[in-house]
Design a protein around this motif. Structure first.
Motif, short mmCIF file in Angstrom:
data_model
loop_
_atom_site.label_atom_id
_atom_site.label_comp_id
_atom_site.label_asym_id
_atom_site.label_seq_id
_atom_site.Cartn_x
_atom_site.Cartn_y
_atom_site.Cartn_z
N THR A 1 11.35 0.45 -0.57
CA THR A 1 11.40 -0.88 0.05
C THR A 1 10.20 -1.72 -0.38
N MET A 2 9.01 -1.10 -0.39
CA MET A 2 7.81 -1.82 -0.82
C MET A 2 7.91 -2.21 -2.29
N TRP A 3 8.44 -1.33 -3.12
CA TRP A 3 8.61 -1.63 -4.54
C TRP A 3 9.57 -2.80 -4.72
N VAL B 1 -3.66 4.76 9.99
CA VAL B 1 -3.07 5.94 10.64
C VAL B 1 -2.25 5.55 11.86
N THR B 2 -2.06 4.26 12.09
CA THR B 2 -1.27 3.79 13.23
C THR B 2 -0.39 2.63 12.79
N LEU B 3 0.58 2.28 13.65
CA LEU B 3 1.44 1.13 13.42
C LEU B 3 0.92 -0.06 14.21
N LYS C 1 7.39 -6.69 6.17
CA LYS C 1 6.85 -6.15 4.92
C LYS C 1 5.55 -5.38 5.18
N ARG C 2 4.68 -5.98 5.97
CA ARG C 2 3.44 -5.28 6.32
C ARG C 2 3.73 -4.06 7.17
N PHE C 3 4.74 -4.17 8.06
CA PHE C 3 5.11 -3.04 8.89
C PHE C 3 5.58 -1.87 8.03
#
Length: 328
Positions: A298-300, A183-185, A192-194
Motif C-alpha cells: 500500500t505504501m509503495w 512503536v505505536t499507532l 497514508k501516515r496511518f
C-alpha cells in the motif's frame, strides 16, 4: 560528532540506510505474494490437527448379514463399477461391518472409494473433500506442491525473509528523539501516515516471530544444510552423541516453527489451555508477514505507482492541450 552518534540521532542521511531501503523494497516486491501465501497458510495450519479432526467424518458401518465378500469378490465388484481400473489396495477396518477402503488406478488417475463389505456397493469417497483440501494446503505450505524442489524454494524464501527482516530493522530506526513514535499507532494522521505507522509498529512488535519463522522455515526446507553447519560448529564425537547443543537447537527450531511447544514439554506439558494459548499466539503472529506485505505494498502504491500515474496523466493532458488549441 562521530558516525555512531550521527546514526543514533539522524540515521536518515546515511547512504547505507538508503541502500538497504532499496534492498528491502525490491526484495519485498519480489517475494511479497509468496510471503503472503506462506503466512496465511502457516497461520491456518497451526490448527492442522484440529482441522483434520473436524473434517474426518464418522465411519460408515453397514448392517448387512451373512458372509462378507472376499477380497477377490470386492475387487470384482469395484472393477465392475469402474471398468478399466485396477485395484491396487484393499484395507479392512477392525470393525467387520465397517466399509472397506479400496484404491483403484488407471494410468495416473487414482480413485479411493469405500465399498459395502457384504454386497459390494460403492459407498463414496474414502477421502472426503475437506481432508483432501487440508492435505493439499499442507503440501502447498511445506513443498509448494513441488516435492523436494518446493522445499528448497521454501528454504531460499526463508533466507529472503531474513533479508527483509534485517533490512527492515535498519530502516525502522528513526532516531533517538522519535523512536517511540514508531512503536505505536496515532489517530488523526491521515490514512497514508496511518499505514506507515501500522507497518512500522507491526515490524517492531513481531520482529522476533518473523525471525523465528524465517530461520526455522529455511531449516525445514533444507535440513541437510543446517545439519552440516551444526556438525561444523560442534563436531559429533562418541562423547557428545545425543547431547550436542546444536542438535537440541535444531529440534527446538522444528517444534517452534509450528508452535508445538507441548511436543518438548516446555512450558506446556500436553494439550490444554497452555497449548491452545500458544497456538493462538503463533496463529496471530504468523499473519504478521502477510500484514507487513499488505501495508508495504500500500505504501509503495501511494509513494511510487500513484505518483507515476498522476505524472503520466498530467503529461497526457499537456499533450492534448496544444493539439486542441491548434484544431480550434
Amino acid at each position: 560528532m562521530n558516525a555512531w552518534h550521527r546514526w543514533v540521532r539522524q540515521p536518515q542521511n546515511f547512504w547505507v540506510r538508503k541502500a538497504l531501503f532499496q534492498v528491502h523494497l525490491w526484495t519485498g516486491i519480489g517475494v511479497g505474494v509468496y510471503v503472503l501465501m506462506i503466512s496465511l497458510t502457516g497461520s491456518v495450519l497451526v490448527y492442522r490437527n484440529e482441522l483434520f479432526t473436524a473434517a474426518t467424518p464418522e465411519p460408515i458401518v453397514t448392517t448387512g448379514s451373512g458372509p462378507k465378500l472376499t477380497d477377490d469378490q470386492l475387487k470384482e465388484a469395484a472393477t465392475r463399477v469402474y471398468p478399466g481400473y485396477a485395484v491396487t489396495n484393499i484395507t479392512r477396518a477392525r470393525n467387520p461391518n465397517q466399509a472397506v477402503d479400496i484404491w483403484l488406478k488407471r494410468g495416473d488417475d487414482l480413485k479411493q472409494r469405500q465399498f459395502d463389505p457384504y454386497i459390494g456397493n460403492d459407498l463414496g469417497e474414502s477421502v472426503p473433500f475437506w481432508i483432501w483440501f487440508i492435505t493439499k494446503l499442507i503440501d502447498l505450505h511445506d513443498n509448494l506442491l513441488a516435492g523436494n524442489t518446493g522445499r528448497y524454494v521454501n528454504s531460499f524464501g526463508g533466507f529472503l525473509l531474513l533479508v527483509l527482516a534485517f533490512s527492515g530493522m535498519v530502516i525502522w530506526w528513526p532516531g533517538m528523539k522519535t523512536w517511540r513514535r514508531s512503536v505505536t499507532l496515532h489517530r488523526k494522521v491521515g490514512w497514508k501516515r496511518f499505514t506507515w505507522d501500522l507497518h512500522s509498529m507491526m515490524g517492531f512488535w513481531s520482529l522476533g516471530f518473523i525471525l523465528l519463522f524465517a530461520i526455522s522455515g529455511a531449516y525445514l526446507g533444507n535440513e541437510d544444510l543446517f545439519q552440516n553447519v551444526a556438525d561444523y560448529l560442534e563436531p559429533l564425537t562418541t562423547a557428545n552423541a545425543g547431547q550436542r547443543v546444536v542438535d537440541r537447537s535444531l529440534l527446538w527450531l522444528a517444534f517452534l516453527h509450528f508452535g508445538r511447544i507441548n511436543g518438548i514439554g516446555i512450558p506446556c506439558s500436553g494439550p490444554g489451555l497452555c497449548d491452545q494459548t500458544t497456538k493462538l499466539i503463533w496463529a496471530i503472529f504468523g499473519l504478521a508477514p502477510a500484514a507487513m506485505f499488505v501495508t508495504g505494498a500500500t505504501m509503495w502504491w501511494n509513494r511510487v505507482l500513484s505518483k507515476r500515474r498522476r505524472e503520466i496523466k498530467s503529461s497526457e493532458l499537456q499533450a492534448i492541450g496544444p493539439a486542441v488549441g491548434v484544431d480550434s
